[in-house]
Design a protein around this motif. Sequence first.
Motif, PDB file in Angstrom:
ATOM      1  N   ALA A 211      14.702  14.099  22.419  1.00  0.00           N
ATOM      2  CA  ALA A 211      13.055  13.936  22.384  1.00  0.00           C
ATOM      3  C   ALA A 211      12.996  13.895  21.107  1.00  0.00           C
ATOM      4  O   ALA A 211      11.965  12.982  20.898  1.00  0.00           O
ATOM      5  N   HIS A 212      13.598  14.380  20.020  1.00  0.00           N
ATOM      6  CA  HIS A 212      12.908  14.387  18.563  1.00  0.00           C
ATOM      7  C   HIS A 212      13.608  13.412  18.021  1.00  0.00           C
ATOM      8  O   HIS A 212      13.094  12.747  16.873  1.00  0.00           O
ATOM      9  N   ASP A 213      14.836  13.053  18.546  1.00  0.00           N
ATOM     10  CA  ASP A 213      15.480  11.695  17.708  1.00  0.00           C
ATOM     11  C   ASP A 213      14.871  10.454  18.193  1.00  0.00           C
ATOM     12  O   ASP A 213      14.969   9.398  17.506  1.00  0.00           O
ATOM     13  N   LEU A 214      14.289  10.249  19.389  1.00  0.00           N
ATOM     14  CA  LEU A 214      13.780   9.184  19.792  1.00  0.00           C
ATOM     15  C   LEU A 214      12.905   8.358  18.919  1.00  0.00           C
ATOM     16  O   LEU A 214      13.098   7.263  18.636  1.00  0.00           O
ATOM     17  N   PRO A 215      11.749   9.089  18.569  1.00  0.00           N
ATOM     18  CA  PRO A 215      10.939   8.232  17.778  1.00  0.00           C
ATOM     19  C   PRO A 215      11.399   8.047  16.256  1.00  0.00           C
ATOM     20  O   PRO A 215      11.200   6.809  15.746  1.00  0.00           O
ATOM     21  N   ARG A 216      12.353   8.901  15.872  1.00  0.00           N
ATOM     22  CA  ARG A 216      13.094   8.420  14.274  1.00  0.00           C
ATOM     23  C   ARG A 216      13.981   7.152  14.641  1.00  0.00           C
ATOM     24  O   ARG A 216      13.860   6.347  13.718  1.00  0.00           O
ATOM     25  N   ARG A 217      14.512   7.155  15.681  1.00  0.00           N
ATOM     26  CA  ARG A 217      15.559   6.003  16.087  1.00  0.00           C
ATOM     27  C   ARG A 217      14.781   4.738  16.228  1.00  0.00           C
ATOM     28  O   ARG A 217      15.322   3.705  15.836  1.00  0.00           O
ATOM     29  N   LEU A 218      13.661   4.940  16.693  1.00  0.00           N
ATOM     30  CA  LEU A 218      12.900   3.741  17.131  1.00  0.00           C
ATOM     31  C   LEU A 218      12.372   3.354  15.738  1.00  0.00           C
ATOM     32  O   LEU A 218      12.220   2.021  15.525  1.00  0.00           O
ATOM     33  N   LYS A 219      11.872   4.255  15.051  1.00  0.00           N
ATOM     34  CA  LYS A 219      11.355   3.602  13.617  1.00  0.00           C
ATOM     35  C   LYS A 219      12.424   2.993  12.798  1.00  0.00           C
ATOM     36  O   LYS A 219      12.008   2.012  12.337  1.00  0.00           O
ATOM     37  N   THR A 220      13.811   3.519  12.920  1.00  0.00           N
ATOM     38  CA  THR A 220      14.754   2.756  12.153  1.00  0.00           C
ATOM     39  C   THR A 220      15.047   1.552  12.692  1.00  0.00           C
ATOM     40  O   THR A 220      15.266   0.313  11.917  1.00  0.00           O
ATOM     41  N   MET A 221      15.318   1.353  14.072  1.00  0.00           N
ATOM     42  CA  MET A 221      15.341   0.069  14.771  1.00  0.00           C
ATOM     43  C   MET A 221      14.262  -0.840  14.247  1.00  0.00           C
ATOM     44  O   MET A 221      14.564  -2.143  13.976  1.00  0.00           O
TER      45      MET A 221
END
Length: 297
Positions: A211-221
Amino acid sequence: MFSYRHAFHAGNHADVLKHTVLIATLEYLLEKDAALTVVDTHAGAGLYRLDGDYADTSGEAANGVLRFFAKAKTDVPLADAIERYLAVIRDFNPRGGAKIYPGSPFIVQHLLRDHDKLKLYELHPTDAKTLDANIAQLDAGRQIAVLREDGFLSATKFLPPPSRRALVLMDPSYEIKSDYGRVLDFAGEALKRFATGTYAVWYPIIPRPEAHDLPRRLKTMATKAGKSWLHATLTVKSSKVITEPTGEVKRPGLPASGMFLINPPHTLKAKLAEALPQLVERLAQDRNASFSLDAGG
């Protein structure tokens, strides 16, 4: 696999955030005359009764949308994004109050124009059947397509649409932790197919690494793709598990949620900067209530 039912959670604080953002985004996209296609990967049943058995069981709407229909403790005008959200809820409740709560499919359909399209995916057998029945009452003809398929597997077939204008909403239950990875996979594939679409992801903020990784990985994407992004979160209470002196363990339920958008409207950040502090004030359940808002690209 089919255990999650949104009827238990309709109108809660997460729905208030999700639908406030959805309406503000959709109304901006509808300012242009060209047709818009909206894809909802996890549509649910579409309409919910807040005075029905499911909602009564959880009582979550009482700490969500229904707080806005209680007597206000302040005369401060509500932010425009919140007012627009409440106006849509009122449209479904012409006799007042909020006994009927529209899910994302009905909110979107309510705002779409005749030449726009709506693609709804729902796999849960009971909710899919209810969604079919609810949509049939609209007599919307070919404007709406209800598909009993896995949206993560087949929704990209509608991208890009003929008009090259689309909004895609992804809001799975996340009961299965693989949903987090599937959101990322789907968003990545969708961006490759249709780089200028607007993509909106709702997710729960819970004590789970995914849940905490999802927004970070979307931002990177989004950043790697050279796309703008916006990330808004709403926390209404502490996420701590409390153990009573009796030994009883009390879990807090959902304490917070977030919305992450790729290619968001350029007006959305300002609207949410005004709305989020008011959502915290109205929906707070303890002193840990807060919000965050960040954007880039």
